[in-house]
Write a protein that holds these residues in place. Structure first.
Motif, short mmCIF file in Angstrom:
data_model
loop_
_atom_site.label_atom_id
_atom_site.label_comp_id
_atom_site.label_asym_id
_atom_site.label_seq_id
_atom_site.Cartn_x
_atom_site.Cartn_y
_atom_site.Cartn_z
N MET A 1 0.87 -1.17 0.00
CA MET A 1 0.00 0.00 0.00
C MET A 1 0.90 1.22 0.00
N SER A 2 0.54 2.20 -0.79
CA SER A 2 1.33 3.42 -0.82
C SER A 2 0.48 4.60 -0.37
N PHE A 3 1.15 5.60 0.16
CA PHE A 3 0.50 6.83 0.58
C PHE A 3 1.21 7.98 -0.13
N ASN A 4 0.45 8.83 -0.78
CA ASN A 4 0.99 10.02 -1.43
C ASN A 4 1.11 11.10 -0.37
N LEU A 5 2.32 11.33 0.12
CA LEU A 5 2.51 12.27 1.22
C LEU A 5 2.37 13.73 0.78
N ALA A 6 2.26 13.97 -0.52
CA ALA A 6 2.01 15.32 -1.02
C ALA A 6 0.52 15.65 -0.92
N ASP A 7 -0.32 14.63 -0.76
CA ASP A 7 -1.77 14.81 -0.64
C ASP A 7 -2.10 14.87 0.85
N PRO A 8 -2.66 15.99 1.33
CA PRO A 8 -2.94 16.13 2.76
C PRO A 8 -3.81 15.02 3.33
N TYR A 9 -4.79 14.55 2.57
CA TYR A 9 -5.67 13.48 3.02
C TYR A 9 -4.90 12.18 3.21
N GLU A 10 -4.11 11.80 2.22
CA GLU A 10 -3.35 10.57 2.32
C GLU A 10 -2.25 10.67 3.37
N LYS A 11 -1.69 11.85 3.53
CA LYS A 11 -0.68 12.05 4.59
C LYS A 11 -1.30 11.81 5.96
N GLU A 12 -2.53 12.30 6.14
CA GLU A 12 -3.24 12.08 7.40
C GLU A 12 -3.52 10.59 7.62
N LEU A 13 -3.91 9.88 6.56
CA LEU A 13 -4.12 8.44 6.66
C LEU A 13 -2.84 7.73 7.08
N ASN A 14 -1.72 8.12 6.49
CA ASN A 14 -0.44 7.51 6.82
C ASN A 14 -0.08 7.76 8.28
N GLU A 15 -0.30 8.98 8.75
CA GLU A 15 0.00 9.30 10.15
C GLU A 15 -0.84 8.42 11.09
N HIS A 16 -2.09 8.22 10.75
CA HIS A 16 -2.96 7.37 11.57
C HIS A 16 -2.48 5.92 11.53
N ALA A 17 -2.13 5.44 10.34
CA ALA A 17 -1.70 4.05 10.18
C ALA A 17 -0.42 3.77 10.96
N LYS A 18 0.44 4.77 11.12
CA LYS A 18 1.71 4.57 11.83
C LYS A 18 1.49 4.30 13.32
N LYS A 19 0.30 4.56 13.83
CA LYS A 19 0.00 4.31 15.24
C LYS A 19 -0.09 2.81 15.54
N PHE A 20 -0.26 1.99 14.53
CA PHE A 20 -0.48 0.56 14.71
C PHE A 20 0.80 -0.21 14.42
N THR A 21 1.27 -0.95 15.42
CA THR A 21 2.48 -1.73 15.21
C THR A 21 2.25 -2.90 14.27
N ASN A 22 1.01 -3.40 14.22
CA ASN A 22 0.67 -4.50 13.31
C ASN A 22 -0.27 -3.95 12.24
N PHE A 23 0.31 -3.24 11.27
CA PHE A 23 -0.48 -2.61 10.21
C PHE A 23 -1.30 -3.65 9.44
N SER A 24 -0.69 -4.79 9.15
CA SER A 24 -1.38 -5.85 8.41
C SER A 24 -2.63 -6.32 9.15
N GLY A 25 -2.51 -6.54 10.45
CA GLY A 25 -3.66 -6.96 11.25
C GLY A 25 -4.74 -5.89 11.28
N TYR A 26 -4.31 -4.64 11.38
CA TYR A 26 -5.27 -3.52 11.39
C TYR A 26 -6.08 -3.49 10.09
#
Length: 72
Positions: free
Chosen positions: A7-32
């Motif tokens: 999965m990729s996140f376009n960090l130039a897009d504010p919406y996708e950057k926010e999604l990426n920041e939220h996803a980083k909170k989970f140590t098991n991204f795959s499980g999430y």
């Protein structure tokens, strides 16, 4: 056997950057992500959509005044 999906996140897009920041909170991204898919399959997912970006219309400048003669 395992199947890996990336999965990729376009960090130039504010919406996708926010999604990426939220996803980083989970140590098991795959499980999430798997839990989100399960909820969706069960019909329990909360559906939301990315806000549509404002459409930009561009116009070419045309200095050919003969085009306007049909309006006179």
């Amino acid at each position: 056997m395992r199947k890996v999906k990336s999965m990729s996140f376009n960090l130039a897009d504010p919406y996708e950057k926010e999604l990426n920041e939220h996803a980083k909170k989970f140590t098991n991204f795959s499980g999430y992500v798997k839990r989100l898919i399960q909820r969706d399959m069960e019909g329990n997912a909360i559906h939301f959509h990315q806000p549509k970006q404002q459409e930009v219309t561009t116009y070419e400048e045309n200095n050919d005044k003969s085009i306007l003669m049909g309006f006179l």
